[in-house]
Write a protein that holds these residues in place. Sequence first.
Motif, PDB file in Angstrom:
ATOM      1  N   GLY A   1       0.783  -1.233   0.000  1.00  0.00           N
ATOM      2  CA  GLY A   1       0.000   0.000   0.000  1.00  0.00           C
ATOM      3  C   GLY A   1       0.813   1.280   0.000  1.00  0.00           C
ATOM      4  O   GLY A   1       0.268   2.365  -0.121  1.00  0.00           O
ATOM      5  N   GLY A   2       2.141   1.160   0.116  1.00  0.00           N
ATOM      6  CA  GLY A   2       2.980   2.362   0.129  1.00  0.00           C
ATOM      7  C   GLY A   2       3.355   2.860  -1.257  1.00  0.00           C
ATOM      8  O   GLY A   2       3.795   3.989  -1.420  1.00  0.00           O
ATOM      9  N   GLY A   3       3.230   1.989  -2.251  1.00  0.00           N
ATOM     10  CA  GLY A   3       3.523   2.369  -3.627  1.00  0.00           C
ATOM     11  C   GLY A   3       5.001   2.440  -3.983  1.00  0.00           C
ATOM     12  O   GLY A   3       5.365   2.890  -5.069  1.00  0.00           O
ATOM     13  N   TYR A   4       5.891   1.992  -3.082  1.00  0.00           N
ATOM     14  CA  TYR A   4       7.336   2.093  -3.330  1.00  0.00           C
ATOM     15  C   TYR A   4       7.767   1.351  -4.590  1.00  0.00           C
ATOM     16  O   TYR A   4       8.473   1.887  -5.432  1.00  0.00           O
ATOM     17  CB  TYR A   4       8.135   1.573  -2.123  1.00  0.00           C
ATOM     18  CG  TYR A   4       8.100   2.507  -0.938  1.00  0.00           C
ATOM     19  CD1 TYR A   4       9.010   3.556  -0.835  1.00  0.00           C
ATOM     20  CD2 TYR A   4       7.156   2.349   0.071  1.00  0.00           C
ATOM     21  CE1 TYR A   4       8.989   4.431   0.242  1.00  0.00           C
ATOM     22  CE2 TYR A   4       7.111   3.226   1.158  1.00  0.00           C
ATOM     23  CZ  TYR A   4       8.033   4.256   1.237  1.00  0.00           C
ATOM     24  OH  TYR A   4       7.999   5.114   2.295  1.00  0.00           O
ATOM     25  N   TYR A   5       7.343   0.090  -4.700  1.00  0.00           N
ATOM     26  CA  TYR A   5       7.749  -0.701  -5.865  1.00  0.00           C
ATOM     27  C   TYR A   5       7.029  -0.242  -7.132  1.00  0.00           C
ATOM     28  O   TYR A   5       7.605  -0.262  -8.210  1.00  0.00           O
ATOM     29  CB  TYR A   5       7.537  -2.204  -5.614  1.00  0.00           C
ATOM     30  CG  TYR A   5       8.651  -2.796  -4.782  1.00  0.00           C
ATOM     31  CD1 TYR A   5       9.788  -3.329  -5.377  1.00  0.00           C
ATOM     32  CD2 TYR A   5       8.581  -2.799  -3.392  1.00  0.00           C
ATOM     33  CE1 TYR A   5      10.825  -3.849  -4.620  1.00  0.00           C
ATOM     34  CE2 TYR A   5       9.619  -3.322  -2.623  1.00  0.00           C
ATOM     35  CZ  TYR A   5      10.735  -3.848  -3.243  1.00  0.00           C
ATOM     36  OH  TYR A   5      11.765  -4.355  -2.496  1.00  0.00           O
ATOM     37  N   ASP A   6       5.759   0.182  -7.008  1.00  0.00           N
ATOM     38  CA  ASP A   6       5.038   0.699  -8.182  1.00  0.00           C
ATOM     39  C   ASP A   6       5.787   1.894  -8.765  1.00  0.00           C
ATOM     40  O   ASP A   6       5.983   1.993  -9.974  1.00  0.00           O
ATOM     41  CB  ASP A   6       3.608   1.131  -7.809  1.00  0.00           C
ATOM     42  CG  ASP A   6       2.729  -0.051  -7.436  1.00  0.00           C
ATOM     43  OD1 ASP A   6       2.994  -1.166  -7.937  1.00  0.00           O
ATOM     44  OD2 ASP A   6       1.775   0.130  -6.653  1.00  0.00           O
ATOM     45  N   ARG A   7       6.207   2.809  -7.887  1.00  0.00           N
ATOM     46  CA  ARG A   7       6.931   3.992  -8.350  1.00  0.00           C
ATOM     47  C   ARG A   7       8.273   3.598  -8.977  1.00  0.00           C
ATOM     48  O   ARG A   7       8.640   4.082 -10.041  1.00  0.00           O
ATOM     49  CB  ARG A   7       7.145   4.990  -7.206  1.00  0.00           C
ATOM     50  CG  ARG A   7       5.875   5.789  -6.877  1.00  0.00           C
ATOM     51  CD  ARG A   7       6.163   6.924  -5.912  1.00  0.00           C
ATOM     52  NE  ARG A   7       6.554   6.461  -4.589  1.00  0.00           N
ATOM     53  CZ  ARG A   7       5.692   6.097  -3.637  1.00  0.00           C
ATOM     54  NH1 ARG A   7       4.387   6.139  -3.849  1.00  0.00           N
ATOM     55  NH2 ARG A   7       6.118   5.689  -2.464  1.00  0.00           N
ATOM     56  N   LEU A   8       8.984   2.696  -8.296  1.00  0.00           N
ATOM     57  CA  LEU A   8      10.295   2.267  -8.790  1.00  0.00           C
ATOM     58  C   LEU A   8      10.167   1.625 -10.177  1.00  0.00           C
ATOM     59  O   LEU A   8      10.883   1.996 -11.112  1.00  0.00           O
ATOM     60  CB  LEU A   8      10.909   1.248  -7.819  1.00  0.00           C
ATOM     61  CG  LEU A   8      12.266   0.691  -8.262  1.00  0.00           C
ATOM     62  CD1 LEU A   8      13.381   1.643  -7.865  1.00  0.00           C
ATOM     63  CD2 LEU A   8      12.509  -0.684  -7.663  1.00  0.00           C
ATOM     64  N   LEU A   9       9.244   0.667 -10.312  1.00  0.00           N
ATOM     65  CA  LEU A   9       9.145  -0.102 -11.553  1.00  0.00           C
ATOM     66  C   LEU A   9       8.537   0.688 -12.706  1.00  0.00           C
ATOM     67  O   LEU A   9       8.564   0.233 -13.847  1.00  0.00           O
ATOM     68  CB  LEU A   9       8.361  -1.403 -11.303  1.00  0.00           C
ATOM     69  CG  LEU A   9       9.010  -2.358 -10.276  1.00  0.00           C
ATOM     70  CD1 LEU A   9       8.117  -3.534  -9.984  1.00  0.00           C
ATOM     71  CD2 LEU A   9      10.385  -2.819 -10.745  1.00  0.00           C
ATOM     72  N   SER A  10       8.019   1.872 -12.417  1.00  0.00           N
ATOM     73  CA  SER A  10       7.493   2.702 -13.500  1.00  0.00           C
ATOM     74  C   SER A  10       8.569   3.645 -14.053  1.00  0.00           C
ATOM     75  O   SER A  10       8.369   4.291 -15.070  1.00  0.00           O
ATOM     76  CB  SER A  10       6.279   3.503 -13.023  1.00  0.00           C
ATOM     77  OG  SER A  10       6.690   4.479 -12.097  1.00  0.00           O
ATOM     78  N   LEU A  11       9.730   3.709 -13.382  1.00  0.00           N
ATOM     79  CA  LEU A  11      10.821   4.566 -13.862  1.00  0.00           C
ATOM     80  C   LEU A  11      11.496   3.911 -15.070  1.00  0.00           C
ATOM     81  O   LEU A  11      11.708   2.695 -15.079  1.00  0.00           O
ATOM     82  CB  LEU A  11      11.864   4.794 -12.757  1.00  0.00           C
ATOM     83  CG  LEU A  11      11.376   5.540 -11.504  1.00  0.00           C
ATOM     84  CD1 LEU A  11      12.431   5.496 -10.417  1.00  0.00           C
ATOM     85  CD2 LEU A  11      11.029   6.984 -11.856  1.00  0.00           C
ATOM     86  N   PRO A  12      11.837   4.714 -16.094  1.00  0.00           N
ATOM     87  CA  PRO A  12      12.401   4.155 -17.337  1.00  0.00           C
ATOM     88  C   PRO A  12      13.588   3.205 -17.111  1.00  0.00           C
ATOM     89  O   PRO A  12      13.672   2.157 -17.737  1.00  0.00           O
ATOM     90  CB  PRO A  12      12.837   5.393 -18.129  1.00  0.00           C
ATOM     91  CG  PRO A  12      12.050   6.522 -17.560  1.00  0.00           C
ATOM     92  CD  PRO A  12      11.738   6.184 -16.141  1.00  0.00           C
TER      93      PRO A  12
END
Length: 191
Positions: free
Chosen positions: A138-149
């Motif tokens: 629920g923190g979104g850490y990996y979502d943010r990381l894996l969306s970076l080019p």
Amino acid sequence: MDKVNHQLNKAELRRILLKTRQSMPVREWREKSDHLCFYLQNSTSFTQAKTILAYFSFRQEPDLSPLFTNTKYRWGFPRCVDKSIHWHIWTPNDSIQSGAYGIAEPHPDAPILDAAEVDLILVPSVACDYQGYRLGYGGGYYDRLLSLPQWQTKPTIGIVFEFAYLSEIPIEPWDKPLKAVSTETGLTHKG
């Protein structure tokens, strides 16, 4: 679960699965973790990697620590800083400290790992589905990381126990599927 998975919202599904995981007897947790490590270390994605990002087990997440003593690999571990993850090189002789949320992490002075050096990411997950989508914490850490080019093309393996490997989980438009999912019964590649 008395309802079909897709009828549960993310928060409810997360709560149920975390409760199930934390109520697992330690012996069963250890045994399932060992089986998961066996499948992981025999997978091509793993054996072909040189630098692998992993995590320190928290609240009965599958424990990957038996793998960390393998010096053939260079290991990276996360440190949460504000809303992002910083990756540090770590060896079993290095110290760890308690960081955000009480999760063990490398010392801030440990060498930083650059995305270009990374061959594989082992992603801690509350659940994964058959399409490779992940339910995180629920923190979104990996979502943010894996969306970076610089991270988008990296091989990713979601790490869950079989009971949390579901046919379907609620997803958002921005969710990206992982490349594979590993449980104590095997490793499955997606697409």
